[in-house]
Design a protein around this motif. Structure first.
Motif, PDB file in Angstrom:
ATOM      1  N   ILE A 253       0.841  -1.207   0.000  1.00  0.00           N
ATOM      2  CA  ILE A 253       0.000   0.000   0.000  1.00  0.00           C
ATOM      3  C   ILE A 253       0.872   1.252   0.000  1.00  0.00           C
ATOM      4  O   ILE A 253       0.590   2.226  -0.709  1.00  0.00           O
ATOM      5  N   THR A 254       1.952   1.235   0.791  1.00  0.00           N
ATOM      6  CA  THR A 254       2.851   2.386   0.838  1.00  0.00           C
ATOM      7  C   THR A 254       3.488   2.641  -0.528  1.00  0.00           C
ATOM      8  O   THR A 254       3.587   3.788  -0.980  1.00  0.00           O
ATOM      9  N   SER A 255       3.895   1.584  -1.203  1.00  0.00           N
ATOM     10  CA  SER A 255       4.510   1.738  -2.532  1.00  0.00           C
ATOM     11  C   SER A 255       3.504   2.257  -3.556  1.00  0.00           C
ATOM     12  O   SER A 255       3.862   2.983  -4.489  1.00  0.00           O
ATOM     13  N   LEU A 256       2.229   1.913  -3.361  1.00  0.00           N
ATOM     14  CA  LEU A 256       1.200   2.384  -4.286  1.00  0.00           C
ATOM     15  C   LEU A 256       0.970   3.895  -4.164  1.00  0.00           C
ATOM     16  O   LEU A 256       0.497   4.532  -5.104  1.00  0.00           O
ATOM     17  N   LYS A 261       0.629   8.796  -7.233  1.00  0.00           N
ATOM     18  CA  LYS A 261       0.806  10.064  -6.533  1.00  0.00           C
ATOM     19  C   LYS A 261       0.092  11.243  -7.199  1.00  0.00           C
ATOM     20  O   LYS A 261      -0.087  12.294  -6.570  1.00  0.00           O
ATOM     21  N   HIS A 262      -0.334  11.080  -8.445  1.00  0.00           N
ATOM     22  CA  HIS A 262      -1.052  12.164  -9.125  1.00  0.00           C
ATOM     23  C   HIS A 262      -2.561  11.919  -9.187  1.00  0.00           C
ATOM     24  O   HIS A 262      -3.289  12.739  -9.747  1.00  0.00           O
ATOM     25  N   ASP A 263      -3.006  10.804  -8.644  1.00  0.00           N
ATOM     26  CA  ASP A 263      -4.439  10.460  -8.661  1.00  0.00           C
ATOM     27  C   ASP A 263      -5.021  10.750  -7.278  1.00  0.00           C
ATOM     28  O   ASP A 263      -4.844   9.970  -6.338  1.00  0.00           O
ATOM     29  N   ASN A 301       1.905  18.188   0.394  1.00  0.00           N
ATOM     30  CA  ASN A 301       2.286  19.391  -0.349  1.00  0.00           C
ATOM     31  C   ASN A 301       1.629  19.438  -1.719  1.00  0.00           C
ATOM     32  O   ASN A 301       1.131  20.486  -2.155  1.00  0.00           O
ATOM     33  N   ASN A 302       1.638  18.292  -2.410  1.00  0.00           N
ATOM     34  CA  ASN A 302       1.068  18.247  -3.772  1.00  0.00           C
ATOM     35  C   ASN A 302      -0.429  18.535  -3.789  1.00  0.00           C
ATOM     36  O   ASN A 302      -0.958  19.086  -4.751  1.00  0.00           O
TER      37      ASN A 302
END
Length: 471
Positions: A253-256, A261-263, A301-302
């Motif tokens: 889950i962490t790697s996902l 990261k943009h969804d 931040n994103n």
């Protein structure tokens, strides 16, 4: 402690009042409600009016169930006839509760009482190879069993697992997962039966080969399996489920988080799931070792303008702070200014403020270095501004009190700044308004060095103590 009863107990008591005391149905229901309330029973999750509802006219629903049963028993040449009846049942269940009749018609309950679950399962088992029939059956089951999942049996659990194991159609897999999730909500025994059927193996496999569409449904089932929301049972296995799921899935889950990261929608669901699984301190370290702190910081931040994601980032950071080593590493990443920034950015939203204050309280607990970093980033202003912005929200005031107390308890030099911001006035007003949380506000005032009078919770009556010498 609040007492709980089952739906069956309530129904049987109504029938006894009708049979033994010759009451009308309406009188029997009213008497039963008063009887249980007198005994201190919580009836908030009991459907008290279904018997009145069942006497109301719902010919389309009843006819569709009967017709579907007749069709599945025979040899159906036109499968569209099955789909038509399933669509009617689904549409009727989706009506929810119709209060236009005397007691309100709960169509889901009516459908269940008339045997809809068993009939739909017969169709699903008989036509499991037909994609269109399976889809319509699953849609009907979802409509029928959302917050009404007492009907689930071993046959249903095995069907869930079999569909996940054999189906390739994405819509069917998503509907199966949605059905599974709905059967877990507010039903501890369903959760245990589903978990015992080794569904975690199927969910873990899906995580390793995700599509964003499928992934969100998988995550929703994982979260549903660790709920503890069934008022009928005093104890559940939420912690055991969370521990088993976390051991198998946390790193994935962490790697996902990095992969999607943009969804924003997927990121939100991943963060929700992480916070639900962080039930042990070693799991926090597992997330950190997988690069979780950095990824969460970047996500905050994103998506700093996305209230939902900000809330979840703060919630996960608070959970990670339960591990002292992680708590130190979080602050070393320079995250303090960003926590203050998002709190000020979303200070009008009470829930975000609550998570922000709780995060600060967790990060500064017994940690003067963390307290210093947040102090220098402007946390006192963010804390007092939040409490002043939401004077009528007890959770904001309580979490704000904890944040102030943890920041100053080992860093007394910070007290002056809070006093300059009129924190004393804010805390005293909150203590006066919220008696249940009065101690928390007074504890913060005490640590700020203010004069405060604590209520003595217990005093002895001056009785003499006697000792008995042993020979």
């Amino acid at each position: 402690m609040t007492l709980q009863i089952t739906q069956e107990t309530f129904d049987n008591t109504v029938r006894e009042n009708v049979d033994e005391f010759e009451m009308s149905l309406e009188e029997a229901i009213k008497e039963t409600i008063e009887q249980f309330k007198t005994q201190g029973v919580d009836l908030s999750h009991i459907i008290t009016d279904w018997m009145m509802a069942s006497s109301a006219d719902s010919p389309e629903l009843a006819d569709a169930i009967v017709r579907l049963d007749e069709l599945v028993k025979g040899e159906v040449k036109d499968l569209q006839a099955l789909i038509t009846q399933l669509s009617i049942i689904r549409a009727e269940c989706d009506k929810g509760v119709n209060y236009k009749v005397l007691a309100g018609v709960n169509y889901k309950v009516l459908a269940g009482r008339k045997g809809a679950y068993n009939v739909i399962m017969k169709v699903l088992s008989k036509y499991e190879a037909d994609t269109n029939i399976v889809k319509e059956c699953l849609n009907a089951l979802i409509s029928l069993m959302t917050q009404n999942s007492d009907f689930l049996d071993e046959n249903g659990v095995q069907m869930m697992v079999r569909l996940l194991d054999t189906q390739k159609d994405l819509d069917i897999l998503k509907s199966t997962l949605k059905w599974t999730k709905e059967c877990c909500i507010l039903h501890e025994m369903n959760r245990q039966h589903i978990f015992s059927a080794d569904i975690l193996n199927h969910l873990t496999t899906a995580l390793h080969d995700p599509s964003s569409a499928m992934l969100r449904e998988v995550l929703s089932v994982l979260r549903a399996l660790v709920l503890d929301d069934d008022p009928r049972l005093e104890f559940g296995r939420a912690h055991e489920h969370a521990r088993a799921i976390a051991s198998d899935t946390l790193c994935v889950i962490t790697s996902l988080l990095e992969k999607f990261k943009h969804d924003s929608a997927v990121i939100n669901d991943l963060l929700l799931t992480l916070s639900a699984l962080l039930v042990r301190t070693e799991f926090c370290k597992k997330v950190e070792d997988a690069g979780g702190i950095q990824i969460i910081h970047e996500a905050m931040n994103n998506f700093k303008n996305n209230d939902k994601i900000v809330k979840q980032c703060l919630k996960v950071l608070k959970a990670l702070a339960g591990n002292d080593e992680c708590k130190t590493h979080i602050m070393r990443r320079g995250i303090a200014p960003d926590i203050v920034m998002v709190m000020q950015l979303h200070q009008k939203t009470a829930q975000t403020v609550i998570f922000g204050l709780a995060c600060i309280a967790a990060l500064t607990l017994r940690s003067p270095d963390n307290s210093k970093a947040l102090f220098e980033a402007g946390a006192p202003n963010a804390i007092v501004d939040a409490m002043r912005m939401h004077p009528d929200n007890e959770s904001v005031q309580k979490n704000g009190s904890w944040a102030i107390r943890n920041m100053v308890s080992r860093s007394r030099y910070q007290s002056q700044k809070f006093l300059e911001l009129n924190a004393e006035e804010v805390l005293k007003a909150a203590a006066k308004k919220f008696k249940n949380s009065e101690y928390d506000m007074k504890a913060a005032l005490r640590d700020l060095g203010c004069n405060v009078e604590f209520k003595e919770e217990w005093t002895g009556k001056g009785g003499k103590l006697y000792t008995q010498n042993k020979k």
